[in-house]
Design a protein around this motif. Structure first.
Motif, mmCIF file in Angstrom:
data_model
loop_
_atom_site.group_PDB
_atom_site.id
_atom_site.type_symbol
_atom_site.label_atom_id
_atom_site.label_comp_id
_atom_site.label_asym_id
_atom_site.label_seq_id
_atom_site.Cartn_x
_atom_site.Cartn_y
_atom_site.Cartn_z
ATOM 1 N N CYS A 1 0.766 -1.139 -0.345
ATOM 2 C CA CYS A 1 -0.054 0.197 -0.355
ATOM 3 C C CYS A 1 0.941 1.283 0.078
ATOM 4 C CB CYS A 1 -1.278 -0.004 1.127
ATOM 5 S SG CYS A 1 -2.703 -1.471 1.169
ATOM 6 N N ALA A 2 2.182 0.862 0.797
ATOM 7 C CA ALA A 2 2.611 2.608 1.072
ATOM 8 C C ALA A 2 3.681 2.457 -0.350
ATOM 9 C CB ALA A 2 4.217 2.226 1.698
ATOM 10 N N GLU A 3 4.125 1.957 -1.439
ATOM 11 C CA GLU A 3 4.553 1.190 -2.263
ATOM 12 C C GLU A 3 3.628 2.625 -3.616
ATOM 13 O OE1 GLU A 3 7.448 -2.183 -2.047
ATOM 14 O OE2 GLU A 3 5.087 -2.175 -3.101
ATOM 15 N N LEU A 4 2.302 1.886 -3.167
ATOM 16 C CA LEU A 4 1.601 1.933 -4.448
ATOM 17 C C LEU A 4 1.189 4.120 -4.020
ATOM 18 C CD1 LEU A 4 -1.298 -0.135 -4.566
ATOM 19 C CD2 LEU A 4 -0.393 0.539 -6.758
ATOM 20 N N GLY A 5 0.814 4.292 -3.123
ATOM 21 C CA GLY A 5 0.536 5.408 -2.983
ATOM 22 C C GLY A 5 -0.570 5.516 -1.939
ATOM 23 N N ILE A 6 -1.457 4.224 -1.648
ATOM 24 C CA ILE A 6 -2.831 4.754 -0.752
ATOM 25 C C ILE A 6 -2.028 5.193 0.744
ATOM 26 C CG2 ILE A 6 -4.273 3.134 0.912
ATOM 27 C CD1 ILE A 6 -4.433 2.293 -2.953
ATOM 28 N N GLU A 7 -3.332 6.024 0.487
ATOM 29 C CA GLU A 7 -3.175 7.236 1.707
ATOM 30 C C GLU A 7 -3.863 6.803 2.660
ATOM 31 O OE1 GLU A 7 -5.201 11.303 0.682
ATOM 32 O OE2 GLU A 7 -4.778 10.235 -1.013
ATOM 33 N N ARG B 1 8.330 4.328 11.715
ATOM 34 C CA ARG B 1 8.700 5.221 11.416
ATOM 35 C C ARG B 1 9.588 5.696 9.918
ATOM 36 N NH1 ARG B 1 12.468 9.006 12.723
ATOM 37 N NH2 ARG B 1 14.212 6.923 12.928
ATOM 38 N N LYS B 2 10.514 4.899 10.318
ATOM 39 C CA LYS B 2 11.432 5.276 9.402
ATOM 40 C C LYS B 2 10.554 5.059 7.309
ATOM 41 C CE LYS B 2 15.636 3.045 10.314
ATOM 42 N NZ LYS B 2 15.476 1.109 10.110
ATOM 43 N N ASN B 3 9.913 5.052 6.798
ATOM 44 C CA ASN B 3 9.258 4.618 6.073
ATOM 45 C C ASN B 3 7.917 5.965 6.106
ATOM 46 O OD1 ASN B 3 10.234 2.153 4.587
ATOM 47 N ND2 ASN B 3 9.933 1.139 6.789
ATOM 48 N N ASN B 4 7.768 6.131 7.587
ATOM 49 C CA ASN B 4 6.848 7.629 6.932
ATOM 50 C C ASN B 4 5.352 6.885 6.814
ATOM 51 O OD1 ASN B 4 5.596 10.233 6.910
ATOM 52 N ND2 ASN B 4 6.488 10.766 4.465
ATOM 53 N N ILE B 5 5.539 6.106 8.082
ATOM 54 C CA ILE B 5 3.986 5.417 7.917
ATOM 55 C C ILE B 5 3.799 6.005 9.327
ATOM 56 C CG2 ILE B 5 2.694 3.269 8.083
ATOM 57 C CD1 ILE B 5 5.036 2.037 6.738
ATOM 58 N N ARG B 6 2.221 5.991 9.358
ATOM 59 C CA ARG B 6 1.455 6.805 10.889
ATOM 60 C C ARG B 6 0.683 5.632 10.691
ATOM 61 N NH1 ARG B 6 -1.154 12.103 12.456
ATOM 62 N NH2 ARG B 6 -2.095 11.613 14.253
ATOM 63 N N LEU B 7 0.885 5.554 12.687
ATOM 64 C CA LEU B 7 0.392 4.445 13.013
ATOM 65 C C LEU B 7 -0.948 5.251 13.426
ATOM 66 C CD1 LEU B 7 -0.234 1.521 13.285
ATOM 67 C CD2 LEU B 7 0.860 2.223 15.893
ATOM 68 N N HIS B 8 -2.644 4.264 13.670
ATOM 69 C CA HIS B 8 -3.380 4.854 14.434
ATOM 70 C C HIS B 8 -4.122 3.871 14.565
ATOM 71 C CE1 HIS B 8 -3.521 8.933 12.266
ATOM 72 N NE2 HIS B 8 -2.978 7.401 11.408
ATOM 73 N N VAL B 9 -4.824 3.581 16.045
ATOM 74 C CA VAL B 9 -5.853 2.432 16.699
ATOM 75 C C VAL B 9 -7.013 3.587 16.300
ATOM 76 C CG1 VAL B 9 -5.781 0.340 18.133
ATOM 77 C CG2 VAL B 9 -3.732 2.557 17.839
ATOM 78 N N ILE B 10 -7.920 2.390 15.963
ATOM 79 C CA ILE B 10 -9.328 2.184 17.074
ATOM 80 C C ILE B 10 -10.103 1.486 17.334
ATOM 81 C CG2 ILE B 10 -9.722 4.040 14.821
ATOM 82 C CD1 ILE B 10 -11.113 1.411 13.305
ATOM 83 N N VAL C 1 5.540 7.395 18.183
ATOM 84 C CA VAL C 1 6.778 7.265 17.454
ATOM 85 C C VAL C 1 6.364 7.688 16.688
ATOM 86 C CG1 VAL C 1 8.736 5.498 16.120
ATOM 87 C CG2 VAL C 1 7.941 5.947 18.842
ATOM 88 N N THR C 2 5.385 7.564 15.498
ATOM 89 C CA THR C 2 5.282 7.938 14.363
ATOM 90 C C THR C 2 3.938 8.768 13.587
ATOM 91 O OG1 THR C 2 3.298 6.026 14.585
ATOM 92 C CG2 THR C 2 4.913 5.662 14.151
ATOM 93 N N LYS C 3 3.894 9.811 14.903
ATOM 94 C CA LYS C 3 2.503 10.990 15.017
ATOM 95 C C LYS C 3 2.939 11.727 14.440
ATOM 96 C CE LYS C 3 4.082 14.655 19.189
ATOM 97 N NZ LYS C 3 5.154 14.249 18.221
ATOM 98 N N ASP C 4 4.339 11.827 13.416
ATOM 99 C CA ASP C 4 4.854 12.925 12.815
ATOM 100 C C ASP C 4 4.903 12.599 11.351
ATOM 101 O OD1 ASP C 4 4.892 15.533 15.369
ATOM 102 O OD2 ASP C 4 6.715 14.649 15.020
ATOM 103 N N ASN C 5 4.291 11.690 11.134
ATOM 104 C CA ASN C 5 4.477 10.703 9.463
ATOM 105 C C ASN C 5 3.867 11.557 8.780
ATOM 106 O OD1 ASN C 5 7.421 10.216 10.463
ATOM 107 N ND2 ASN C 5 6.515 7.907 10.095
ATOM 108 N N THR C 6 3.859 11.065 7.486
ATOM 109 C CA THR C 6 2.800 12.166 6.316
ATOM 110 C C THR C 6 2.839 11.038 5.306
ATOM 111 O OG1 THR C 6 4.620 12.957 5.280
ATOM 112 C CG2 THR C 6 3.482 14.317 6.986
ATOM 113 N N GLY C 7 2.924 9.726 5.618
ATOM 114 C CA GLY C 7 2.667 8.897 4.064
ATOM 115 C C GLY C 7 1.593 8.073 4.727
ATOM 116 N N LEU C 8 1.660 7.031 4.338
ATOM 117 C CA LEU C 8 0.880 5.706 4.462
ATOM 118 C C LEU C 8 0.075 5.748 5.905
ATOM 119 C CD1 LEU C 8 -1.271 3.436 3.874
ATOM 120 C CD2 LEU C 8 0.817 2.115 4.798
ATOM 121 N N ASN C 9 -1.408 6.237 5.780
ATOM 122 C CA ASN C 9 -2.189 5.796 7.769
ATOM 123 C C ASN C 9 -2.756 4.727 7.684
ATOM 124 O OD1 ASN C 9 -2.533 9.243 8.448
ATOM 125 N ND2 ASN C 9 -2.636 8.918 6.527
#
Ligand code: IPE
Ligand code: IPE
Ligand code: MG
Length: 256
Positions: free
Chosen positions: A53-59, A97-106, A126-134
């Motif tokens: 998903c990250a490679e494809l640019g899925i948000e 974090r390194k791959n700009n992926i931001r984690l969320h939990v619901i 740790v991932t809160k400032d990332n701007t890539g895949l959520n």
């Protein structure tokens, strides 16, 4: 490059993909193994699909990892799953974090053991400032729990005088869901050959395209994801309108 990947129209990607990761237990049993073995292998699929998903640019990618009903499984499985989830999140936080992926939990975090809450909290931080895949993990989540919670909170605000009944509309309800910051999924995938929603994102899936595959979650890889996306791109999303109307809207946009 894979042939399926080439078939994907990069201008018509779903912004949000939601997946019910099902079939771990059966996958393990089919090999004469314990159910936990299946969950363990399911983690490899999670890694692969997050990367895809990250490679494809899925948000947004929402993964249903544990439902509120799953708490009723045998204790050893619940404990095993919790440990696996917590260990995986701990191990993967730095990679995310390194791959700009931001984690969320619901989900209903109040039901999680303290050690799980702590690890999750750290990974979120740790991932809160990332701007890539959520990456949204649905953990101890169910659609009915979420809707009940929203109704209670809305009632509370009305009682406190913060909200007028007449002012409640679909936007208000949306704001009280745990997915208030995310767009609705356009594509929902369920693995393992079950054709049901199992209390997942009941409100948000209103107009999602549903894709079911017999592939068990531990066998699900990027290629299977691409197949689902190609299938999605061949659907006509009408939102209650007629096919002719959509054609006209398309022409108007082309003219502009
Ligand atoms: C999905 O696999 C993972 C969770 C629900 C936690 P299952 O554990 O439901 O596997 P099956 O459906 O029994 O094969
Ligand atoms: C749904 O799978 C929940 C997750 C994948 C986390 P289940 O295996 O719990 O659903 P049912 O019981 O088959 O409906
Ligand atoms: Mg299942």
């Amino acid at each position: 490059m894979s042939q399926l990947l080439e078939k994907i129209d990069k201008d018509n990607l779903p912004r949000h993909i939601a997946i019910i990761m099902d079939g771990n237990g059966r996958w393990a049993k089919e090999q004469g193994q314990d159910r936990l073995f299946g969950h363990f292998h399911g983690v490899e699929s999670v890694r692969n699909i997050v990367e895809g998903c990250a490679e494809l640019g899925i948000e947004y990618l929402t993964l249903y990892a544990f439902s509120t009903e799953n708490w009723d499984r045998p204790e050893y499985e619940v404990v095993g799953l919790m440990e696996l989830l917590v260990n995986t999140i701990r191990e993967e936080a730095e990679t995310l974090r390194k791959n700009n992926i931001r984690l969320h939990v619901i989900g209903d975090m109040s039901l999680l053991p303290d050690y799980a809450k702590k690890e999750l909290g750290e990974a979120l931080q740790v991932t809160k400032d990332n701007t890539g895949l959520n990456l949204v993990m649905a953990l101890s989540y169910s659609g009915r729990w979420e809707l009940l919670n929203a109704v209670k909170n809305i009632a509370h605000d009305v009682q406190e005088g913060k909200l007028k009944i007449e002012a409640i509309d679909q936007n208000t309800l949306q704001k009280f869901l745990c997915t208030s910051n995310f767009p609705d999924p356009e594509l929902m995938i369920r693995t393992s050959g079950e054709y049901r929603i199992s209390n997942f994102l009941l409100y948000q899936l209103a107009y999602a395209e549903l894709y079911f595959t017999h592939v068990r979650w531990p066998d699900f890889r990027k290629e299977n994801l691409y197949e689902a996306i190609v299938d999605y791109q061949n659907r006509e999303r009408r939102f209650g309108k007629t096919s002719d109307q959509l054609g006209q809207e398309f022409l108007r946009q082309e003219v502009r």
